[in-house]
Motif scaffolding. Structure first.
Motif, PDB file in Angstrom:
ATOM      1  N   GLN A 102       0.836  -1.212   0.000  1.00  0.00           N
ATOM      2  CA  GLN A 102       0.000   0.000   0.000  1.00  0.00           C
ATOM      3  C   GLN A 102       0.869   1.260   0.000  1.00  0.00           C
ATOM      4  O   GLN A 102       0.667   2.167  -0.818  1.00  0.00           O
ATOM      5  N   ASN A 103       1.868   1.305   0.891  1.00  0.00           N
ATOM      6  CA  ASN A 103       2.747   2.483   0.962  1.00  0.00           C
ATOM      7  C   ASN A 103       3.499   2.693  -0.337  1.00  0.00           C
ATOM      8  O   ASN A 103       3.643   3.814  -0.819  1.00  0.00           O
ATOM      9  N   ASN A 106       1.145   3.956  -3.056  1.00  0.00           N
ATOM     10  CA  ASN A 106       0.764   5.349  -2.786  1.00  0.00           C
ATOM     11  C   ASN A 106       1.873   6.314  -3.189  1.00  0.00           C
ATOM     12  O   ASN A 106       1.613   7.358  -3.788  1.00  0.00           O
ATOM     13  N   GLY A 112      -3.568   7.150  -3.125  1.00  0.00           N
ATOM     14  CA  GLY A 112      -4.337   7.555  -1.941  1.00  0.00           C
ATOM     15  C   GLY A 112      -5.052   6.393  -1.269  1.00  0.00           C
ATOM     16  O   GLY A 112      -6.133   6.554  -0.699  1.00  0.00           O
TER      17      GLY A 112
END
Ligand code: OGA
Ligand code: MN
Length: 229
Positions: A102-103, A106, A112
């Motif tokens: 996820q990081n 992003n 986001g």
């Protein structure tokens, strides 16, 4: 043995960067990514151990729709699921890995992504999940779907393939309609844009174990945090 194999459950985000970069590039280029045998082997083994030792009662018949619209529908899906929490070593390690992905996405794609929810799924012999989308524009905030498979030695006779259909717009222009078939093999990772790709699970002819997860946007209103499910 390289470092990624030696410490696959560690917190070092650089361990998975080449895999995450591959996924990011695929998402930009095609909207989906299929990475065979890509989840670190000891994370995959830990998850398989965990799922095959969960008490049968932890699995519930999967439904369709959220909250008050949730219904069990035998014509659409017959698998059983168990939502994943960080309360077990395996669950925690999986959520940690998903957080790193996820990081990365992003930072790399400015997606986001705000939260992550996921469940184990068990398809017993004959179970299926008919063609569906994981999210609909304007109705849900699931942005990116991720599926990983936990089945050693899956063979062609075992069925249970994931079929991914191209987005509606692309469909008419492709003669064989561009279906993508994924074998649910141990450690294979599939990531796709939740609103874009209809997909289905063909009937499995032996026990089939997987994880399905969704990265979501934040749809909190005022101080009322939107619950993931
Ligand atoms: C789902 C799903 C695919 C699979 O759970 O929404 O589409 O291959 N799973 O298990
Ligand atoms: Mn789905």
């Amino acid at each position: 043995m390289n470092i990624a194999q030696a410490t696959p459950l560690g917190d070092d985000p650089t361990l998975f960067e080449s895999l995450f970069e591959l996924i990011a590039n695929d998402i930009v280029e095609k909207g989906y990514s299929i990475c065979p045998y890509a989840l670190p082997e000891n994370l995959t083994s830990l998850l398989l151990q965990h799922i095959t030792h969960l008490p049968e009662g932890n699995f519930k018949r999967a439904g369709i729709g959220r909250a008050k619209d949730h219904v069990i529908n035998d014509f659409i899906r017959t698998d059983e699921i168990c939502w994943i929490t960080g309360n077990s070593e395996a669950g925690g390690a999986w959520i940690n890995w998903a957080g790193l992905l996820q990081n990365y996405l992003n930072k790399r794609l400015f997606l986001g992504l705000f939260s992550f929810e996921s469940h184990f799924s068990h398809y017993a012999k004959g179970d299926f999940y008919k063609k569906h989308k994981d999210a609909f524009k304007g109705e849900d905030n699931r942005v990116l779907s991720v599926v990983v498979y936990l089945n050693p030695n899956w063979s062609a006779e075992d069925g249970g393939e994931l079929i991914i259909y191209p987005p509606q717009a692309a469909q008419s222009s492709i003669i064989d309609n561009g279906k993508i078939t994924v074998t649910p093999n141990f450690g294979t990772i599939v990531v796709f844009l939740s609103e874009e790709f209809p997909h289905e699970v063909l009937p499995a002819l032996r026990d089939r174990y997987a994880i399905a997860g969704w990265f979501r946007l934040n749809t909190s209103i005022a101080n009322n945090i939107d619950p993931p499910r």
